[in-house]
Every structure is written in structure tokens, then in C-alpha cells.
Design an enzyme around this catalytic site. Structure first.
Site, PDB file in Angstrom:
ATOM      1  N   HIS A 122     -10.295  -2.298   6.853  1.00 18.71           N
ATOM      2  CA  HIS A 122     -11.052  -1.810   5.689  1.00 18.71           C
ATOM      3  C   HIS A 122     -10.085  -1.008   4.822  1.00 18.71           C
ATOM      4  O   HIS A 122      -9.144  -0.406   5.341  1.00 18.71           O
ATOM      5  CB  HIS A 122     -12.179  -0.920   6.223  1.00 18.71           C
ATOM      6  CG  HIS A 122     -13.165  -0.466   5.202  1.00 18.71           C
ATOM      7  ND1 HIS A 122     -12.928   0.581   4.353  1.00 18.71           N
ATOM      8  CD2 HIS A 122     -14.422  -0.899   4.905  1.00 18.71           C
ATOM      9  CE1 HIS A 122     -13.986   0.786   3.575  1.00 18.71           C
ATOM     10  NE2 HIS A 122     -14.905  -0.109   3.890  1.00 18.71           N
ATOM     11  N   ASP A 199     -10.239   3.068  14.204  1.00 21.91           N
ATOM     12  CA  ASP A 199     -11.286   3.193  13.193  1.00 21.91           C
ATOM     13  C   ASP A 199     -12.579   2.696  13.842  1.00 21.91           C
ATOM     14  O   ASP A 199     -12.792   1.496  14.000  1.00 21.91           O
ATOM     15  CB  ASP A 199     -10.898   2.353  11.974  1.00 21.91           C
ATOM     16  CG  ASP A 199     -12.007   2.325  10.926  1.00 21.91           C
ATOM     17  OD1 ASP A 199     -13.097   2.887  11.184  1.00 21.91           O
ATOM     18  OD2 ASP A 199     -11.789   1.727   9.857  1.00 21.91           O
ATOM     19  N   GLN A 202     -17.379   0.837  12.584  1.00 19.57           N
ATOM     20  CA  GLN A 202     -18.334  -0.220  12.958  1.00 19.57           C
ATOM     21  C   GLN A 202     -18.629  -0.229  14.458  1.00 19.57           C
ATOM     22  O   GLN A 202     -19.695  -0.690  14.871  1.00 19.57           O
ATOM     23  CB  GLN A 202     -17.800  -1.604  12.543  1.00 19.57           C
ATOM     24  CG  GLN A 202     -17.645  -1.799  11.048  1.00 19.57           C
ATOM     25  CD  GLN A 202     -18.977  -1.713  10.294  1.00 19.57           C
ATOM     26  OE1 GLN A 202     -20.061  -1.905  10.853  1.00 19.57           O
ATOM     27  NE2 GLN A 202     -18.907  -1.397   9.005  1.00 19.57           N
ATOM     28  N   LYS A 225     -23.770   5.117   9.341  1.00 20.05           N
ATOM     29  CA  LYS A 225     -23.845   3.748   9.879  1.00 20.05           C
ATOM     30  C   LYS A 225     -24.494   3.725  11.255  1.00 20.05           C
ATOM     31  O   LYS A 225     -24.514   2.716  11.940  1.00 20.05           O
ATOM     32  CB  LYS A 225     -22.446   3.132   9.965  1.00 20.05           C
ATOM     33  CG  LYS A 225     -21.788   2.898   8.604  1.00 20.05           C
ATOM     34  CD  LYS A 225     -20.479   2.169   8.789  1.00 20.05           C
ATOM     35  CE  LYS A 225     -19.558   2.283   7.593  1.00 20.05           C
ATOM     36  NZ  LYS A 225     -19.979   1.496   6.448  1.00 20.05           N
ATOM     37  N   CYS A 366     -14.589  -4.348   0.931  1.00 20.02           N
ATOM     38  CA  CYS A 366     -13.472  -3.372   1.002  1.00 20.02           C
ATOM     39  C   CYS A 366     -12.404  -3.841   1.976  1.00 20.02           C
ATOM     40  O   CYS A 366     -11.830  -3.038   2.723  1.00 20.02           O
ATOM     41  CB  CYS A 366     -13.962  -1.986   1.381  1.00 20.02           C
ATOM     42  SG  CYS A 366     -15.073  -1.286   0.176  1.00 20.02           S
TER      43      CYS A 366
HETATM   44  N1  7TS Z   1     -13.856   1.527   8.387  1.00 20.27           N
HETATM   45  C1  7TS Z   1     -14.638   0.446   8.545  1.00 20.27           C
HETATM   46  C2  7TS Z   1     -14.292  -0.563   9.594  1.00 20.27           C
HETATM   47  C3  7TS Z   1     -15.772   0.304   7.748  1.00 20.27           C
HETATM   48  O1  7TS Z   1     -16.547  -0.774   7.914  1.00 20.27           O
HETATM   49  C4  7TS Z   1     -16.074   1.272   6.774  1.00 20.27           C
HETATM   50  C5  7TS Z   1     -17.244   1.143   5.846  1.00 20.27           C
HETATM   51  C6  7TS Z   1     -15.242   2.398   6.684  1.00 20.27           C
HETATM   52  C7  7TS Z   1     -14.145   2.483   7.503  1.00 20.27           C
HETATM   53  C8  7TS Z   1     -15.509   3.495   5.730  1.00 20.27           C
HETATM   54  O2  7TS Z   1     -16.696   4.146   6.008  1.00 20.27           O
HETATM   55  P1  7TS Z   1     -17.239   5.260   5.007  1.00 20.27           P
HETATM   56  O3  7TS Z   1     -18.502   5.734   5.610  1.00 20.27           O
HETATM   57  O4  7TS Z   1     -16.191   6.303   4.929  1.00 20.27           O
HETATM   58  O5  7TS Z   1     -17.426   4.572   3.688  1.00 20.27           O
HETATM   59  N2  7TS Z   1     -17.675  -0.175   5.658  1.00 20.27           N
HETATM   60  C9  7TS Z   1     -18.535  -0.593   4.721  1.00 20.27           C
HETATM   61  C10 7TS Z   1     -18.908  -1.921   4.641  1.00 20.27           C
HETATM   62  O6  7TS Z   1     -18.479  -2.807   5.384  1.00 20.27           O
HETATM   63  N3  7TS Z   1     -19.776  -2.085   3.617  1.00 20.27           N
HETATM   64  O7  7TS Z   1     -19.997  -0.896   3.067  1.00 20.27           O
HETATM   65  C11 7TS Z   1     -19.219   0.038   3.740  1.00 20.27           C
END
Ligand code: 7TS
Length: 414
Positions: A122, A199, A202, A225, A366
């Protein structure tokens, strides 16, 4: 017992309609819906003991501090971390990666050192390292992926031996659903004297994660999430590592003493929590952790896998539908499915599905370098959580047939 019908009753939003159709929410990799327990906990905090923490001598501040710090303990237990001193609250997973990159990288990296990432990351696990590389002169290297959407580890040893100081990889891909062998990679990284950050944005919401068993030095995730509120993330890092890092943001809370021209730092983990944190949000994360713990993360994962297996087999029946990543759900592939329908832009597919009440994601997710590797600009993506059902997968299948029919008609007319 994992009773999806009962679980659904805990989520007020699931009874709403979209375009007059019952909502089918399949965008859980972006953010999940919130159960009543989390909503009630937020209302309870703001209606009974809202106050700033760590600084008050009054009852409300004391209660808010206890509730906030109790969630640090719960988070440590949830991740099987050795101590709550390893848990730093941030705004989201993205901020947690940036915190680590800044606070660790600027102290420990010198020009020429290597940071090892992968093609499936990501942007949150790419851009902070690009910024760090620019600031320090460090180099970035990448594990490529196989056509099945798995990390290609054939060059791992060579890449690690080539001056790698840090490996930063997703535990589960937000596009392919691939669950990476972080423990195996951690073992190799440590043999070469490198650290590893996972990371978990997910993975942590969907499968049991034990940071000691994974042997990762750091891990990040976001509360939103996993049933929690937006605006809260977590950085886990070993105490030794946190002790060796400089602060990320300066301000109140993170200091021990301040002179006009200098300051000394608070103990870990507070050294990394400058300013008033998202107190209500952290307390809301606590409620989400309670809810998931009651269900059991093994059960949560098993439910994801059951739906993913069913969806993969049904989707592979659709003519002209391309699936990305492995075709088999299991320990190495979780509940995220990216796809494209021949000749249709994923945004158009997403819009027709929305008209049927079905929420999916369409775009690059992303993960632009991964899109390039897959040879596409964008994909559709469905992602599951505890409240999704096979009937909803059936609704998706019918709606995909409607989408195909709709666009076939359009192209006949043109
Ligand atoms: N890493 C992964 C693997 C992710 O899927 C996401 C967000 C992030 C980091 C960042 O998370 P945040 O809460 O800091 O934004 N992924 C997604 C997605 O797949 N669609 O919207 C956000």
C-alpha cells in the site's frame, strides 16, 4: 458459536437501504462498520467521563486516563505483546509507519543502507520510505511478486545481504488478499542483522496475530478496519527499539522536562504521543477489541475463509471475469478479492453495483506499483468481514450478471 444473523443485529447500519435495496457492504478492506457496543462506548465516554488525560487531578480526568490506558493493555494482550509499553497510539496505520520511519530511520540509517519493501505494498508502506530514503541517502529495494500474487522470495537472501537494515512488508495484501510468510522472512532478516516491520492494517482485523510468534520488530494497524472508530492507529514496537528511537512529534505529553532551548523525553510509549490524543477513539478501539475477542479471532478468520472460498468459486464461473491473486483461500490468502470484468471500467462496475445496493471498491486501492505489475490501471475489489453472508455473495453474483447485461445492451445500441 459464530452466528452471523445475531452478529448482524449488532450493526445498526446493516438495516439501511441503498437505492431502495438492502445494503450489501463489501468494502471492509477500506473500513468496517461499527457494532452497537462501540457506538455505545463512545456515547458513554462523552456523556459520562469526557476529560483530558494524564494531567488532571479531578475524577473525570482520572477515569478517562484509566480507560485510555486500559486499552493500551488490551491492545498488548490482543497482539500477544510482552508489555503495554510496546503500544503507541497514533491516528492510523499510515501515521504509525511515518512515525517509525522518522523516529527510527533518521537515527539508525546512513547513506547507502538498504530498506527492503515489496511490489504489493500500500502507498502507506512505500511513500514514507521514499521520503526517508531522500532524507538519509538510504536505498530502496523490492521483492517482486509471482504471477499467483505471492512474494517471490528467491532473491531474499541476496537482497538481505546487500546492506538491508530494515524490511517492511504487508502481512496481508489489500488487493490480492495474499498473507505473507512474515515469520520466515523475519528469521532471515534477523540472521542478516536487519529489523522487520509488518504492515498489519489488513491482517490484524482478520486473523489471530501474535507479534512474538511472528517475531516482527514492529507492526502497525488501524482501528477503523476492525470495528473501531476512525482516527486511531497503533504502532507496536519492542521496548528496546522504542527506547532507541527519537520522538516523532514534539509538544505536550511527550516530555519529561522542558527548558527554553532544550527538552528531555517522557518514558516510552508516551514519548511518542505528543498532544491530546484521540481519547474517545482509543476507548472505542477498546470496545472493538472486546467485541472481536468475544467472537474469537480464529472464528473471525474461519468465517472470512468460508466466504472467500465460496466467492472465489462463484466468481470463477463468470465469463470474462479476471481474478487476481491466488484462487484458494487459506492460511496464505484471506478475504480480499480483486477482479475485472472484460472491457468494463471498474468504476462503471462499481456504479452499477451501487444501484443494486452493493458497496464495493473500484480503483487502484493505493497500490499503484502493484496495479502496474498486474498490467491494469484499476480493479474492482470485494472484501468481507464478520457480518457478511453467502446470500450477499449470491446478491453480488446476480448484480454482476445485471452489470454485464446492462453494458452489453449499451454496446449493442452504440
Ligand atoms: N496498509 C494497508 C495494507 C492498507 O490496506 C491500508 C489501508 C493502509 C496501510 C493504510 O491504512 P490507514 O488507516 O492509515 O488509511 N487500505 C485501504 C484500502 O485498501 N482501501 O481504503 C484504505
Amino acid at each position: 458459536m459464530f452466528d452471523v444473523r445475531r452478529i448482524r443485529e449488532d450493526f445498526p447500519i446493516l438495516s439501511r437501504k441503498v437505492h431502495d435495496k438492502p445494503l450489501v457492504y463489501l468494502d471492509n478492506a477500506a473500513t468496517t462498520q461499527k457494532p452497537r457496543h462501540v457506538l455505545d462506548t463512545l456515547i458513554d465516554y462523552y456523556s459520562r467521563f469526557n476529560a483530558n488525560i494524564h494531567r488532571g487531578v479531578h475524577t473525570l480526568s482520572d477515569e478517562a486516563t484509566c480507560a485510555y490506558e486500559a486499552v493500551r493493555e488490551m491492545t498488548a494482550r490482543f497482539l500477544r505483546a510482552s508489555s503495554s509499553r510496546t503500544i503507541v497510539f497514533t491516528r492510523n496505520a499510515t501515521e504509525a509507519v511515518n512515525l517509525f520511519a522518522h523516529a527510527w530511520g533518521r537515527v539508525h540509517l546512513v547513506a547507502g543502507d538498504q530498506i527492503l519493501l515489496s511490489e504489493m505494498e500500500h502507498h502507506s508502506n512505500l511513500v514514507p520510505w521514499q521520503l526517508l530514503a531522500k532524507a538519509t541517502g538510504a536505498r530502496l529495494a523490492f521483492l517482486s511478486i509471482t504471477d499467483e500474487g505471492r512474494l517471490d522470495l528467491s532473491h531474499l537472501e541476496r537482497l538481505l545481504a546487500d546492506g538491508t537494515k530494515l524490511v517492511s512488508l504487508t502481512l496481508m495484501s489489500n488487493v490480492l488478499g495474499t498473507i505473507n510468510p512474515i515469520r520466515q522472512i523475519a528469521e532471515a532478516a534477523h540472521r542478516h542483522g536487519a529489523l522487520i516491520l509488518a504492515d498489519g492494517a489488513q491482517a490484524v482485523p482478520h486473523l489471530p496475530v501474535d507479534v512474538q510468534q511472528l517475531d516482527c520488530d514492529a507492526l502497525v494497524f488501524s482501528a477503523h478496519k476492525m470495528l473501531g472508530p476512525t482516527g486511531v492507529g497503533v504502532l507496536y514496537a519492542s521496548e528496546k527499539l522504542l527506547e532507541s528511537m527519537e520522538p516523532f512529534l514534539g509538544g505536550g505529553e511527550m516530555i519529561s522536562d522542558v527548558q527554553l532551548t532544550s527538552a528531555t523525553w517522557n518514558e516510552i510509549p508516551w514519548k511518542f504521543e505528543a498532544g491530546t490524543p484521540n481519547i474517545g477513539g482509543v476507548i472505542g478501539l477498546g470496545a472493538a477489541l472486546e467485541y472481536l475477542t468475544r467472537l474469537g479471532m480464529d472464528q473471525v478468520f474461519a468465517h472470512d475463509l468460508e466466504l472467500t472460498s465460496y466467492a472465489l468459486s462463484r466468481l470463477s464461473e463468470v465469463d470474462g471475469l479476471t481474478l487476481y491473486g491466488s484462487r484458494e483461500a487459506g492460511m496464505t490468502r484471506g478475504g480480499v478479492i480483486a477482479f475485472n470484468l472484460d472491457g468494463l471500467h471498474p468504476h462503471d462496475v462499481g456504479t452499477v453495483l451501487d444501484a443494486e445496493g452493493i458497496a464495493i471498491r473500484a480503483g487502484h486501492h493505493c497500490a499503484k506499483p502493484l496495479m502496474r505489475r498486474l498490467g491494469v490501471a484499476a480493479t474492482g475489489r470485494v472484501s468481507f468481514y464478520i457480518y457478511n453472508t453467502k446470500e450477499e455473495v449470491d446478491r453480488l453474483m446476480e448484480a454482476l450478471q445485471t452489470t454485464k447485461a446492462f453494458f452489453n445492451r449499451q454496446s449493442v445500441r452504440m
